[in-house]
Scaffold this motif. Sequence first.
Motif, PDB file in Angstrom:
ATOM      1  N   GLY A   1       0.807  -1.213   0.000  1.00  0.00           N
ATOM      2  CA  GLY A   1       0.000   0.000   0.000  1.00  0.00           C
ATOM      3  C   GLY A   1       0.842   1.266   0.000  1.00  0.00           C
ATOM      4  O   GLY A   1       0.451   2.285  -0.584  1.00  0.00           O
ATOM      5  N   LEU A   2       2.007   1.221   0.647  1.00  0.00           N
ATOM      6  CA  LEU A   2       2.881   2.392   0.721  1.00  0.00           C
ATOM      7  C   LEU A   2       3.793   2.534  -0.493  1.00  0.00           C
ATOM      8  O   LEU A   2       4.370   3.599  -0.709  1.00  0.00           O
ATOM      9  N   LEU A   3       3.918   1.467  -1.277  1.00  0.00           N
ATOM     10  CA  LEU A   3       4.864   1.478  -2.387  1.00  0.00           C
ATOM     11  C   LEU A   3       4.646   2.627  -3.375  1.00  0.00           C
ATOM     12  O   LEU A   3       5.614   3.280  -3.786  1.00  0.00           O
ATOM     13  N   PRO A   4       3.400   2.928  -3.790  1.00  0.00           N
ATOM     14  CA  PRO A   4       3.226   4.055  -4.720  1.00  0.00           C
ATOM     15  C   PRO A   4       3.740   5.382  -4.152  1.00  0.00           C
ATOM     16  O   PRO A   4       4.295   6.206  -4.895  1.00  0.00           O
ATOM     17  N   ALA A   5       3.572   5.584  -2.839  1.00  0.00           N
ATOM     18  CA  ALA A   5       4.075   6.818  -2.229  1.00  0.00           C
ATOM     19  C   ALA A   5       5.594   6.839  -2.239  1.00  0.00           C
ATOM     20  O   ALA A   5       6.215   7.872  -2.529  1.00  0.00           O
ATOM     21  N   TYR A   6       6.209   5.707  -1.931  1.00  0.00           N
ATOM     22  CA  TYR A   6       7.665   5.619  -1.982  1.00  0.00           C
ATOM     23  C   TYR A   6       8.176   5.910  -3.395  1.00  0.00           C
ATOM     24  O   TYR A   6       9.123   6.671  -3.596  1.00  0.00           O
ATOM     25  N   GLN A   7       7.548   5.287  -4.372  1.00  0.00           N
ATOM     26  CA  GLN A   7       7.988   5.457  -5.750  1.00  0.00           C
ATOM     27  C   GLN A   7       7.764   6.889  -6.238  1.00  0.00           C
ATOM     28  O   GLN A   7       8.595   7.446  -6.951  1.00  0.00           O
ATOM     29  N   GLY A   8       6.645   7.474  -5.842  1.00  0.00           N
ATOM     30  CA  GLY A   8       6.365   8.853  -6.259  1.00  0.00           C
ATOM     31  C   GLY A   8       7.379   9.839  -5.700  1.00  0.00           C
ATOM     32  O   GLY A   8       7.837  10.746  -6.399  1.00  0.00           O
ATOM     33  N   ALA A   9       7.755   9.654  -4.437  1.00  0.00           N
ATOM     34  CA  ALA A   9       8.745  10.548  -3.843  1.00  0.00           C
ATOM     35  C   ALA A   9      10.122  10.332  -4.469  1.00  0.00           C
ATOM     36  O   ALA A   9      10.859  11.289  -4.737  1.00  0.00           O
ATOM     37  N   ALA A  10      10.472   9.071  -4.709  1.00  0.00           N
ATOM     38  CA  ALA A  10      11.786   8.774  -5.291  1.00  0.00           C
ATOM     39  C   ALA A  10      11.898   9.277  -6.718  1.00  0.00           C
ATOM     40  O   ALA A  10      12.990   9.618  -7.190  1.00  0.00           O
ATOM     41  N   ALA A  11      10.769   9.336  -7.434  1.00  0.00           N
ATOM     42  CA  ALA A  11      10.792   9.767  -8.833  1.00  0.00           C
ATOM     43  C   ALA A  11      11.234  11.216  -8.991  1.00  0.00           C
ATOM     44  O   ALA A  11      11.600  11.627 -10.089  1.00  0.00           O
ATOM     45  N   GLN A  12      11.208  12.000  -7.909  1.00  0.00           N
ATOM     46  CA  GLN A  12      11.673  13.384  -7.982  1.00  0.00           C
ATOM     47  C   GLN A  12      13.180  13.457  -8.194  1.00  0.00           C
ATOM     48  O   GLN A  12      13.692  14.460  -8.704  1.00  0.00           O
ATOM     49  N   PHE A  13      13.899  12.405  -7.809  1.00  0.00           N
ATOM     50  CA  PHE A  13      15.357  12.432  -7.856  1.00  0.00           C
ATOM     51  C   PHE A  13      15.963  11.330  -8.716  1.00  0.00           C
ATOM     52  O   PHE A  13      17.147  11.401  -9.061  1.00  0.00           O
ATOM     53  N   LEU A  14      15.183  10.298  -9.049  1.00  0.00           N
ATOM     54  CA  LEU A  14      15.707   9.175  -9.820  1.00  0.00           C
ATOM     55  C   LEU A  14      15.110   9.170 -11.218  1.00  0.00           C
ATOM     56  O   LEU A  14      14.017   9.696 -11.442  1.00  0.00           O
ATOM     57  N   LYS A  15      15.823   8.573 -12.141  1.00  0.00           N
ATOM     58  CA  LYS A  15      15.325   8.437 -13.506  1.00  0.00           C
ATOM     59  C   LYS A  15      14.128   7.489 -13.516  1.00  0.00           C
ATOM     60  O   LYS A  15      14.048   6.541 -12.734  1.00  0.00           O
ATOM     61  N   ALA A  16      13.215   7.727 -14.453  1.00  0.00           N
ATOM     62  CA  ALA A  16      11.990   6.920 -14.502  1.00  0.00           C
ATOM     63  C   ALA A  16      12.267   5.463 -14.802  1.00  0.00           C
ATOM     64  O   ALA A  16      11.481   4.582 -14.432  1.00  0.00           O
ATOM     65  N   ASP A  17      13.387   5.188 -15.498  1.00  0.00           N
ATOM     66  CA  ASP A  17      13.701   3.798 -15.826  1.00  0.00           C
ATOM     67  C   ASP A  17      14.699   3.177 -14.858  1.00  0.00           C
ATOM     68  O   ASP A  17      15.245   2.099 -15.136  1.00  0.00           O
ATOM     69  N   ASP A  18      14.939   3.820 -13.728  1.00  0.00           N
ATOM     70  CA  ASP A  18      15.848   3.258 -12.738  1.00  0.00           C
ATOM     71  C   ASP A  18      15.273   1.943 -12.219  1.00  0.00           C
ATOM     72  O   ASP A  18      14.094   1.839 -11.888  1.00  0.00           O
ATOM     73  N   LYS A  19      16.128   0.939 -12.132  1.00  0.00           N
ATOM     74  CA  LYS A  19      15.652  -0.395 -11.777  1.00  0.00           C
ATOM     75  C   LYS A  19      15.015  -0.442 -10.396  1.00  0.00           C
ATOM     76  O   LYS A  19      14.054  -1.204 -10.174  1.00  0.00           O
ATOM     77  N   VAL A  20      15.512   0.343  -9.448  1.00  0.00           N
ATOM     78  CA  VAL A  20      14.942   0.296  -8.103  1.00  0.00           C
ATOM     79  C   VAL A  20      13.509   0.819  -8.089  1.00  0.00           C
ATOM     80  O   VAL A  20      12.747   0.530  -7.159  1.00  0.00           O
ATOM     81  N   LEU A  21      13.131   1.599  -9.116  1.00  0.00           N
ATOM     82  CA  LEU A  21      11.764   2.098  -9.220  1.00  0.00           C
ATOM     83  C   LEU A  21      10.831   1.101  -9.895  1.00  0.00           C
ATOM     84  O   LEU A  21       9.645   1.030  -9.563  1.00  0.00           O
ATOM     85  N   THR A  22      11.352   0.371 -10.826  1.00  0.00           N
ATOM     86  CA  THR A  22      10.505  -0.478 -11.665  1.00  0.00           C
ATOM     87  C   THR A  22      10.532  -1.958 -11.297  1.00  0.00           C
ATOM     88  O   THR A  22       9.683  -2.724 -11.764  1.00  0.00           O
ATOM     89  N   ASP A  23      11.466  -2.368 -10.474  1.00  0.00           N
ATOM     90  CA  ASP A  23      11.643  -3.797 -10.182  1.00  0.00           C
ATOM     91  C   ASP A  23      10.682  -4.277  -9.099  1.00  0.00           C
ATOM     92  O   ASP A  23      11.098  -4.746  -8.032  1.00  0.00           O
TER      93      ASP A  23
END
Length: 327
Positions: A119-141
């Motif tokens: 449930g928290l994963l989308p919030a984590y990913q949304g915050a991280a997307a401000q600083f990481l590339k959209a295709d970064d593996k830690v975001l998409t894996d």
Amino acid sequence: MIDEETQPGSTPQTPPPPPLPAALGGGGGSMVPTAVWQVRVRTKLDDLYQQLSGLAARDPASASRVAALRAQLSGAEAVLGRSGVVAWLRGGNLEYAWQTIHAVERAMVELRTPAELLGLLPAYQGAAAQFLKADDKVLTDFDASADVAAPERFQAKVQALLLRYHSASDEFHESVRRLRNRMLGLSVFALVAEALMVVVQWRSRDVQLLKPPTDAAGVPAWRLLVFVLIAGALGAFISALPSMITSRSGGLPYKLPFQQGLLKLAIGPLVAVVGIMLVIGGLVETTVNSTAALLGVAIVFGAGQQAVTAFADRRASELLTPVTKGG
């Protein structure tokens, strides 16, 4: 070190609740924050204390781990007070507070169930997307069904995401702080140089930096220099108005627009003096026959500071521009 108003895993609060008493898991701190970043730290600490209380109430077996995390958070409360100029420049208090919060957030992942993490994963990913590339593996894996079936692996992947996100954020804020300090240092240097010029011209009657026009023959050279510096600052202020009005701080605690404006106002008078010296020296095909013309030229050259300070504007714009997605 993140300084956003909303953090992943936090519970929206309107208005933020007061600190919890120590008995209920709060820090019990009564220190009143004196800066915006301290307010955000205080709010985040209170929110984490509440989350830890909920985790301990749900699973009594984790009480010892929760107590250790509470103690770790309490260390960040010590920086929520007045700090000196050196601490403000170095940013040590801010870094310590947010890195402590980050460490606790990552540790709390181990106390959450796979369903909570999902449930928290989308919030984590949304915050991280401000600083990481959209295709970064830690975001998409991530794969919901597979991750829930392997809780330990899922926790490790979420922690890896938070670690990369926090590291990128810390590096970003450090870069902004370095730029702030450099602009401040250049501003102070320029102001000191201008003050020294006035003092030297006042004490030295043999050498004149500026040749008085015919209608100001009796005016002391140092006084004329002061008027030129003021005119240069006026020109710098006029040329800097558009960028100062439209510039944004990006929610950062470093007041970059203010530092940019201060740099322009400090550099403008120096550019004006140098420009008039070039005019008087005959390097520019312009004559100055009156005080009004002299001050007018000083305003024009002072406005020319934009060419000198453009590097700071470009760097600030680059830092405050979100990371290019997928680039």
